[in-house]
Design an enzyme around this catalytic site. Structure first.
Site, PDB file in Angstrom:
ATOM      1  N   LEU A  62     -12.419  -8.235  21.179  1.00  0.00           N
ATOM      2  CA  LEU A  62     -13.565  -9.217  21.489  1.00  0.00           C
ATOM      3  C   LEU A  62     -13.261  -9.503  22.862  1.00  0.00           C
ATOM      4  O   LEU A  62     -14.249  -9.834  23.296  1.00  0.00           O
ATOM      5  CB  LEU A  62     -12.932 -10.159  21.052  1.00  0.00           C
ATOM      6  N   ASP A  63     -12.136  -9.664  23.728  1.00  0.00           N
ATOM      7  CA  ASP A  63     -12.204  -9.133  25.021  1.00  0.00           C
ATOM      8  C   ASP A  63     -12.622  -8.128  25.353  1.00  0.00           C
ATOM      9  O   ASP A  63     -10.788  -7.696  26.101  1.00  0.00           O
ATOM     10  CB  ASP A  63     -11.006  -9.741  25.475  1.00  0.00           C
TER      11      ASP A  63
ATOM     12  N   ASN B  41     -19.245  -3.207  12.425  1.00  0.00           N
ATOM     13  CA  ASN B  41     -19.465  -2.859  13.884  1.00  0.00           C
ATOM     14  C   ASN B  41     -19.958  -1.676  14.008  1.00  0.00           C
ATOM     15  O   ASN B  41     -18.022  -0.988  13.108  1.00  0.00           O
ATOM     16  CB  ASN B  41     -18.740  -3.890  14.887  1.00  0.00           C
TER      17      ASN B  41
ATOM     18  N   PHE C 108     -16.925   1.294  21.404  1.00  0.00           N
ATOM     19  CA  PHE C 108     -15.892   1.476  23.086  1.00  0.00           C
ATOM     20  C   PHE C 108     -17.029   0.990  23.543  1.00  0.00           C
ATOM     21  O   PHE C 108     -16.489   2.115  24.773  1.00  0.00           O
ATOM     22  CB  PHE C 108     -15.173   2.320  23.257  1.00  0.00           C
TER      23      PHE C 108
ATOM     24  N   SER D  86     -10.555   3.763  15.617  1.00  0.00           N
ATOM     25  CA  SER D  86     -11.859   3.235  15.380  1.00  0.00           C
ATOM     26  C   SER D  86     -12.615   4.052  14.475  1.00  0.00           C
ATOM     27  O   SER D  86     -12.390   5.341  14.908  1.00  0.00           O
ATOM     28  CB  SER D  86     -12.036   3.179  16.751  1.00  0.00           C
TER      29      SER D  86
ATOM     30  N   ASN E  60     -15.602   4.312  14.648  1.00  0.00           N
ATOM     31  CA  ASN E  60     -17.181   4.949  15.811  1.00  0.00           C
ATOM     32  C   ASN E  60     -16.805   5.652  16.628  1.00  0.00           C
ATOM     33  O   ASN E  60     -18.095   6.084  17.675  1.00  0.00           O
ATOM     34  CB  ASN E  60     -17.222   3.510  16.218  1.00  0.00           C
ATOM     35  N   THR E  61     -15.631   5.996  16.694  1.00  0.00           N
ATOM     36  CA  THR E  61     -15.528   7.083  18.076  1.00  0.00           C
ATOM     37  C   THR E  61     -15.595   8.571  17.087  1.00  0.00           C
ATOM     38  O   THR E  61     -14.637   8.731  16.166  1.00  0.00           O
ATOM     39  CB  THR E  61     -14.702   7.629  19.103  1.00  0.00           C
TER      40      THR E  61
ATOM     41  N   LYS F 200      -1.779   1.802  16.476  1.00  0.00           N
ATOM     42  CA  LYS F 200      -3.575   1.097  16.137  1.00  0.00           C
ATOM     43  C   LYS F 200      -3.593   2.212  14.470  1.00  0.00           C
ATOM     44  O   LYS F 200      -4.258   2.963  15.364  1.00  0.00           O
ATOM     45  CB  LYS F 200      -4.060   0.146  16.447  1.00  0.00           C
TER      46      LYS F 200
ATOM     47  N   ASN G 260      -7.175  -1.034  11.863  1.00  0.00           N
ATOM     48  CA  ASN G 260      -8.407  -1.581  12.276  1.00  0.00           C
ATOM     49  C   ASN G 260      -9.201  -1.809  11.487  1.00  0.00           C
ATOM     50  O   ASN G 260      -8.881  -2.172  10.110  1.00  0.00           O
ATOM     51  CB  ASN G 260      -8.279   0.223  12.700  1.00  0.00           C
TER      52      ASN G 260
END
Ligand SMILES: Cc1cc2nc3c(=O)[nH]c(=O)nc-3n(C[C@H](O)[C@H](O)[C@H](O)COP(=O)(O)O)c2cc1C
Length: 363
Positions: A68-69, A115, A119, A179, A181-182, A221, A250
């Protein structure tokens, strides 16, 4: 308050509303006193429910999950909203734009998100600049990842670069190898590459600890999309390498219970309510091997105190949320902490850890 602005935000594309909120908060935080106002309505109304883990004192067990941040821009604001701690990132050594938009989707009826951000972040130097300005007594985890264009064979270098660069500013480091998405990232969860990564991290951690005179905990993670045997292997490696914590989990590439939801066909990682049960199963499986020797941070589909309690009893020591915060706003943090504090009180326990230990023993 959030209930009032949510309908407006949810009319916009999710990433646009995310950016809008960030811009708005940055402007509002320029006014002296705004932080105090946020604390009055949120952090100060959140009960203290301290947890001490890997050398860190958390004022309450509910943290903001990574993503988020991403650039550590608003850590103070999230602390003021009542979070017990914040995990910022994922940051990669060099800035990168992430995947083309749209890349974030709401599945509102299912209280879920998908999502495929990839990254997107401003890189280490901006991240560190922001982190240095952080002035709240709120522990900050730094979640680090690998640049998309770093060859898989050099992935370890990216993690070591970020570990060195953020070592003196972070409360702990989270190594994100999960993740979806990588491309290629999740392969780092396999036994041989993971053993090599953990060995390299521990060696560097020891060198940095003696250089700076301070030991910085490192958490790993992991994904929910792992076979049971793979979870057991990871747990054994965490013990063998004396890792400080594991974050489970995740987002998932599965679509549990969403077969008839057209939006669920979007590629990417699913988070929120449909992930809850699987993330809890992973925690339970990890705990069976780890037995409390490596703390577990539970994340995935937590949206109320019962969900948080479920993860704690399954083996988690702390909780993180992301999707529920998007759907419910800051009030959800207070509600979860209040609900957990009630459980501690009802058990006549002196701490959350004691209440959870009793509940586990009764199982
Ligand atoms: C939009 C979005 C971006 C995310 N980005 C990251 C990230 O950069 N790094 C990371 O480790 N996890 C990331 N996550 C995963 C969350 O930290 C968390 O593990 C996951 O969303 C499950 O928690 P939840 O069900 O409470 O959302 C992201 C999740 C979302 C929804």
């Amino acid at each position: 308050m959030y209930a009032l602005i949510r309908p407006l935000l949810f009319r916009l594309d999710p990433e646009t509303s995310h950016r809008l909120i960030f811009i708005l908060l940055r402007i509002l935080y320029r006014f002296p006193g705004f932080g105090g106002l946020m604390r009055t309505f949120n952090a100060n109304r959140t009960p203290k429910l301290p947890v001490k883990l890997f050398g860190i004192e958390f004022t309450n067990p509910v943290g903001l999950a990574a993503g988020l941040d991403k650039n550590a821009e608003l850590i103070g604001a999230f602390a003021d909203m009542g979070f017990g701690w914040v995990e910022a990132g994922t940051v990669t050594p060099r800035p990168q734009p992430g995947n083309p938009r749209p890349r974030l989707f709401r599945l509102t009826d299912n209280r879920a998100l998908i999502n495929r951000m990839g990254f997107n972040n401003a890189g280490l130097s901006v991240f560190i600049h922001n982190l240095r300005g952080h002035d709240r007594p709120c522990p900050v985890g730094v979640n680090v990842g690998k640049n998309k264009d770093t060859p898989d064979t050099n992935a370890i270098d990216d993690y070591l670069t970020s570990l060195r660069a953020t070592y003196t500013y972070a409360g702990y480091i989270a190594i994100n190898i999960s993740s979806p998405n990588t491309p290629g990232l999740r392969a780092l969860q396999e036994e041989a590459p993971l053993a090599a990564l953990l060995a390299a991290l521990k060696q560097e951690q020891a060198a940095l600890a003696s250089l700076h005179g301070r030991y910085l905990p490192i958490a790993l993670k992991i994904a929910p999309d792992l076979a049971d045997e793979a979870i057991d292997t990871i747990a054994r490696l965490l013990l063998a390498h004396r890792m400080d914590a594991v974050i489970a989990t995740n987002t998932t590439v599965e679509r549990p219970g969403l077969a008839h939801e057209p939006r669920a066909r979007e590629a990417g990682g699913l988070s929120g309510a449909p992930l809850r049960a699987r993330a809890t199963e992973v925690i339970r499986r990890l705990h069976a091997t780890l037995q409390g020797k490596v703390p577990i941070i539970g994340v995935g589909g937590v949206s109320n105190a019962e969900d948080a309690w479920e993860k704690l009893v399954a083996g988690a020591d702390l909780i993180q949320i992301y999707s529920a915060f998007i759907y419910r706003g800051p009030a959800v943090v207070r509600e979860i902490v209040q609900g957990l504090a009630k459980k501690v009180h009802a058990q006549g326990a002196k701490s959350l850890a004691e209440a959870v230990a009793r509940a586990r023993a009764e199982k």
